[in-house]
Design a protein around this motif. Structure first.
Motif, mmCIF file in Angstrom:
data_model
loop_
_atom_site.group_PDB
_atom_site.id
_atom_site.type_symbol
_atom_site.label_atom_id
_atom_site.label_comp_id
_atom_site.label_asym_id
_atom_site.label_seq_id
_atom_site.Cartn_x
_atom_site.Cartn_y
_atom_site.Cartn_z
ATOM 1 N N VAL A 41 28.911 -44.886 44.514
ATOM 2 C CA VAL A 41 28.557 -45.712 43.358
ATOM 3 C C VAL A 41 27.046 -45.941 43.281
ATOM 4 N N SER A 42 26.426 -46.316 44.392
ATOM 5 C CA SER A 42 25.001 -46.655 44.333
ATOM 6 C C SER A 42 24.107 -45.421 44.278
ATOM 7 N N TYR A 43 24.323 -44.459 45.142
ATOM 8 C CA TYR A 43 23.464 -43.283 45.175
ATOM 9 C C TYR A 43 23.925 -42.220 44.183
ATOM 10 N N GLY A 44 25.225 -41.954 44.179
ATOM 11 C CA GLY A 44 25.744 -40.917 43.287
ATOM 12 C C GLY A 44 25.631 -41.276 41.823
ATOM 13 N N PHE A 45 26.181 -42.432 41.439
ATOM 14 C CA PHE A 45 26.167 -42.842 40.036
ATOM 15 C C PHE A 45 24.800 -43.376 39.612
ATOM 16 N N GLY A 46 24.109 -44.065 40.516
ATOM 17 C CA GLY A 46 22.846 -44.692 40.161
ATOM 18 C C GLY A 46 21.640 -43.776 40.222
ATOM 19 N N ILE A 47 21.750 -42.663 40.973
ATOM 20 C CA ILE A 47 20.592 -41.774 41.116
ATOM 21 C C ILE A 47 20.930 -40.336 40.713
ATOM 22 N N LEU A 48 21.931 -39.751 41.358
ATOM 23 C CA LEU A 48 22.226 -38.331 41.138
ATOM 24 C C LEU A 48 22.814 -38.039 39.760
ATOM 25 N N LEU A 49 23.728 -38.876 39.316
ATOM 26 C CA LEU A 49 24.427 -38.623 38.050
ATOM 27 C C LEU A 49 23.924 -39.506 36.913
ATOM 28 N N VAL A 50 22.748 -40.103 37.089
ATOM 29 C CA VAL A 50 22.265 -41.066 36.103
ATOM 30 C C VAL A 50 22.100 -40.444 34.720
ATOM 31 N N GLU A 51 21.596 -39.240 34.622
ATOM 32 C CA GLU A 51 21.377 -38.607 33.318
ATOM 33 C C GLU A 51 22.696 -38.342 32.593
ATOM 34 N N GLN A 52 23.692 -37.866 33.317
ATOM 35 C CA GLN A 52 24.995 -37.619 32.698
ATOM 36 C C GLN A 52 25.661 -38.934 32.275
ATOM 37 N N LEU A 53 25.541 -39.963 33.101
ATOM 38 C CA LEU A 53 26.159 -41.251 32.777
ATOM 39 C C LEU A 53 25.422 -41.978 31.657
ATOM 40 N N ASN A 54 24.153 -41.679 31.468
ATOM 41 C CA ASN A 54 23.391 -42.337 30.396
ATOM 42 C C ASN A 54 23.855 -41.909 29.012
ATOM 43 N N GLU A 55 24.703 -40.907 28.921
ATOM 44 C CA GLU A 55 25.283 -40.495 27.642
ATOM 45 C C GLU A 55 26.260 -41.556 27.122
ATOM 46 N N PHE A 56 26.747 -42.410 28.020
ATOM 47 C CA PHE A 56 27.714 -43.448 27.665
ATOM 48 C C PHE A 56 27.042 -44.807 27.747
ATOM 49 N N ARG A 57 27.611 -45.762 27.035
ATOM 50 C CA ARG A 57 27.053 -47.120 27.041
ATOM 51 C C ARG A 57 28.121 -48.113 27.490
ATOM 52 N N LEU A 58 27.637 -49.150 28.169
ATOM 53 C CA LEU A 58 28.502 -50.234 28.629
ATOM 54 C C LEU A 58 27.784 -51.538 28.308
ATOM 55 N N GLY A 59 28.327 -52.287 27.375
ATOM 56 C CA GLY A 59 27.710 -53.547 26.978
ATOM 57 C C GLY A 59 26.327 -53.366 26.368
ATOM 58 N N GLY A 60 26.104 -52.242 25.714
ATOM 59 C CA GLY A 60 24.822 -51.984 25.081
ATOM 60 C C GLY A 60 23.807 -51.293 25.972
ATOM 61 N N TYR A 61 24.136 -51.133 27.244
ATOM 62 C CA TYR A 61 23.211 -50.485 28.188
ATOM 63 C C TYR A 61 23.723 -49.101 28.547
ATOM 64 N N LYS A 62 22.797 -48.214 28.858
ATOM 65 C CA LYS A 62 23.195 -46.892 29.313
ATOM 66 C C LYS A 62 23.957 -47.042 30.630
ATOM 67 N N LEU A 63 25.040 -46.286 30.768
ATOM 68 C CA LEU A 63 25.922 -46.445 31.922
ATOM 69 C C LEU A 63 25.210 -46.130 33.241
ATOM 70 N N GLY A 64 24.366 -45.107 33.269
ATOM 71 C CA GLY A 64 23.621 -44.787 34.487
ATOM 72 C C GLY A 64 22.710 -45.922 34.902
ATOM 73 N N PHE A 65 22.024 -46.514 33.944
ATOM 74 C CA PHE A 65 21.164 -47.663 34.214
ATOM 75 C C PHE A 65 22.005 -48.838 34.719
ATOM 76 N N TRP A 66 23.153 -49.059 34.082
ATOM 77 C CA TRP A 66 24.022 -50.169 34.481
ATOM 78 C C TRP A 66 24.481 -50.006 35.924
ATOM 79 N N PHE A 67 24.902 -48.783 36.299
ATOM 80 C CA PHE A 67 25.322 -48.557 37.682
ATOM 81 C C PHE A 67 24.169 -48.780 38.646
ATOM 82 N N ALA A 68 22.971 -48.345 38.295
ATOM 83 C CA ALA A 68 21.826 -48.509 39.183
ATOM 84 C C ALA A 68 21.461 -49.982 39.353
ATOM 85 N N GLN A 69 21.600 -50.777 38.301
ATOM 86 C CA GLN A 69 21.173 -52.172 38.352
ATOM 87 C C GLN A 69 22.294 -53.145 38.705
ATOM 88 N N GLN A 70 23.475 -52.951 38.160
ATOM 89 C CA GLN A 70 24.561 -53.920 38.331
ATOM 90 C C GLN A 70 25.792 -53.349 39.019
#
Length: 83
Positions: free
Chosen positions: A25-54
């Motif tokens: 979750v922290s390294y994979g989703f927040g760093i490695l897959l951040v660009e792919q996850l940023n295609e989706f939004r969660l609560g108005g934020y990009k999903l990759g950013f959300w995983f990295a921060q929250q």
């Protein structure tokens, strides 16, 4: 003595599972897959950013509660007592 060894092995297995989940979750989703996850939004934020921060923080807190519940079950199974 056998019970202590088995108890410790099961405890280490739980710790290993927690560490793998938190790492993914922290390294994979927040760093490695951040660009792919940023295609989706969660609560108005990009999903990759959300995983990295929250997301990694929420996952860690959830893992603490899950680990506690699992260890209570393990303690009851082996009836661990203070020595």
């Amino acid at each position: 003595m056998e019970h202590k060894t088995t108890y410790w092995q099961e405890n280490l297995r739980l710790i290993f599972i927690c560490l793998i989940i938190w790492f993914v979750v922290s390294y994979g989703f927040g760093i490695l897959l951040v660009e792919q996850l940023n295609e989706f939004r969660l609560g108005g934020y990009k999903l990759g950013f959300w995983f990295a921060q929250q997301g990694s923080i929420y996952t860690f807190v959830g893992l603490v509660f899950w680990y506690t519940r699992q260890m209570n079950k393990l303690d009851a199974k082996y009836k661990v007592e203070d020595e």
